[in-house]
Design an enzyme around this catalytic site. Structure first.
Site, PDB file in Angstrom:
ATOM      1  N   GLU A 195      -3.730   7.404  -3.998  1.00 21.23           N
ATOM      2  CA  GLU A 195      -3.648   6.134  -3.289  1.00 21.23           C
ATOM      3  C   GLU A 195      -3.414   5.001  -4.268  1.00 21.23           C
ATOM      4  O   GLU A 195      -4.129   4.885  -5.264  1.00 21.23           O
ATOM      5  CB  GLU A 195      -4.949   5.906  -2.517  1.00 21.23           C
ATOM      6  N   TYR A 236       0.841  -1.203   0.000  1.00 28.39           N
ATOM      7  CA  TYR A 236       0.000   0.000   0.000  1.00 28.39           C
ATOM      8  C   TYR A 236       0.871   1.247   0.000  1.00 28.39           C
ATOM      9  O   TYR A 236       1.876   1.317   0.697  1.00 28.39           O
ATOM     10  CB  TYR A 236      -0.891   0.024   1.263  1.00 28.39           C
TER      11      TYR A 236
END
Ligand code: GDP
Ligand code: MN
Length: 388
Positions: free
Chosen positions: A196, A108
């Site tokens: 993101e 991530y």
């Protein structure tokens, strides 16, 4: 403003962020043709603004072009329900057909503005691919953070620290550092409010790339980016919000039951607070603005009453620059055209409040009048309860 994954990937690619090759399709035949050019083994991904598409069945692997066509035909047109859409889901109008990646690890990487620190924060985690909110809640130590000083920007040592923290080494470490640096540059130069990558993957062949990409932009900076503004997809936005923006009304759909027509953002927030405090909840935030007039009030009333969640309408106006008699005229005018079958509570205070009250009284319309904020809140809650 939000954009689709494929649009974010195009932007990121132009900043040197590695993304898999792909193409966007609006028909199963297009998906098949794109899959052919990509060599067959692809992933077909629903393009909607909400995340969590994988869980909802909006992302499917296909071994060859004919399978790509088949899964595209399943995904296109479906009402995709994810944890981020409403229960009715979001209709899929296009798919992104991408060369499939053989995944070794899912990581991530995200950048957001931390409002408490007034700084950008770059976050990275080895626990990628899943709900990062869940990781943040249950295992916050698994999320690494680097706070960026606005004067100097993201420093190379910070990018290295994050990449090392992700467990990258050797050639992958280099790729990871370059990736983080490029994402940061993209964030800054396009005036993002969020970027993101979840998951950022290390492939079986050892390459680092963005398997998913989300970019949100600061609406107040969009005037600097006409190319990004052009990516706006009105199909993905609440139709009432789109309509309100055409009349320059500040309207945001919420999930409660009281339609609130208010002038000024501060009063709008205070009104939502008192409605909550009195035991109900707002169906929206609707600020008709400071210098409102009959036409604006009419449009606002129409938008409010076409929201089926609205069980009662509270009009709370403080006449400073705006004149209460104008608002009252707008309400009366609006109710000539609009069939309204929910109770109405009106509170007018300030400039020309008396004239406004007179206009409402003479109109013969049915509504409750409140003078104090507290009275207004109690009246609206009682109205909701009666309606239910
Ligand atoms: P989201 O569910 O909306 O966040 O969509 P993502 O693009 O993040 O995809 C969800 C999941 O699908 C990923 O975490 C992967 O596990 C899987 N996935 C997506 N693309 C590929 C791919 O090319 N190959 C493989 N094997 N899995 C993929
Ligand atoms: Mn994702």
């Amino acid at each position: 403003m939000k954009i689709h994954e494929y649009q974010a990937k195009e932007i990121l690619k132009s900043f040197g962020v590695p993304v898999p090759e792909g193409g966007v399709a609006r028909t199963p035949e297009d998906a098949e043709a794109i899959a052919k050019t990509l060599g067959g083994h692809v992933v077909v991904k629903a393009q909607i603004h909400a995340g969590g598409r994988g869980k909802g069945g909006g992302i499917k692997l296909a071994a060859d072009p004919s399978e790509a066509k088949r899964v595209a035909s399943e995904i296109l047109g479906m009402h995709l329900v994810t944890p981020q859409t409403g229960s009715e889901g979001q209709k899929v109008q296009s798919v992104w057909v991408e060369q499939a990646t053989d995944i070794d690890r899912e990581l991530y990487l995200g950048i957001v503005l931390d409002r408490a620190q007034s700084r950008l924060v770059v976050m990275a985690s080895r626990a990628g691919g899943m709900d990062i909110e869940e990781v943040a809640a249950t295992a916050p130590e698994q999320i690494l953070k680097e706070v960026v000083h606005p004067g100097v920007g993201l420093q190379p040592f910070q990018a290295r620290r994050l990449a090392l923290g992700l467990g990258l080494a050797g050639e992958q470490l280099k790729q990871g550092v370059a990736f983080i640096t490029a994402l940061y540059k993209a964030y800054e130069e396009t005036d993002c409010s969020l970027a993101e990558i979840n998951p950022l993957v290390v492939s079986k062949t050892g390459d680092v790339s963005a398997l998913d990409a989300k970019m949100n932009f600061d609406d107040n900076a969009l005037y600097r980016h006409p190319d990004i503004q052009a990516l706006r997809d009105l199909d993905e936005e609440d139709p009432l919000e789109v309509e309100a923006s055409q009349f320059a009304l500040n309207y945001i759909k919420l999930d409660g039951e009281v339609g609130c027509m208010v002038n000024g953002a501060g009063l709008a927030m205070a009104t939502m607070d008192i409605v909550k405090y009195a035991g109900s909840s707002p169906a929206n935030f609707l600020d008709v603005g400071g210098g409102t007039n009959v036409a604006r009030v009419k449009n606002a009333m129409r938008i409010l009453t076409s929201d089926t969640d609205v069980k009662a309408v509270l009009i709370n106006i403080f006449g400073g620059i705006v004149r209460c008699d104008r608002v009252a005229e707008g309400v009366v005018e609006a109710l000539k055209d609009i069939e309204i079958d929910v109770p109405l509570v009106i509170r007018l205070q300030g400039t020309n409040a008396e004239e406004g009250a007179q206009i409402l009284e003479n109109s013969g319309l049915e509504f409750a009048v409140a003078r104090k904020l507290k009275e207004a809140a109690e009246a609206i809650v009682a109205a909701v309860q009666r309606a239910a």
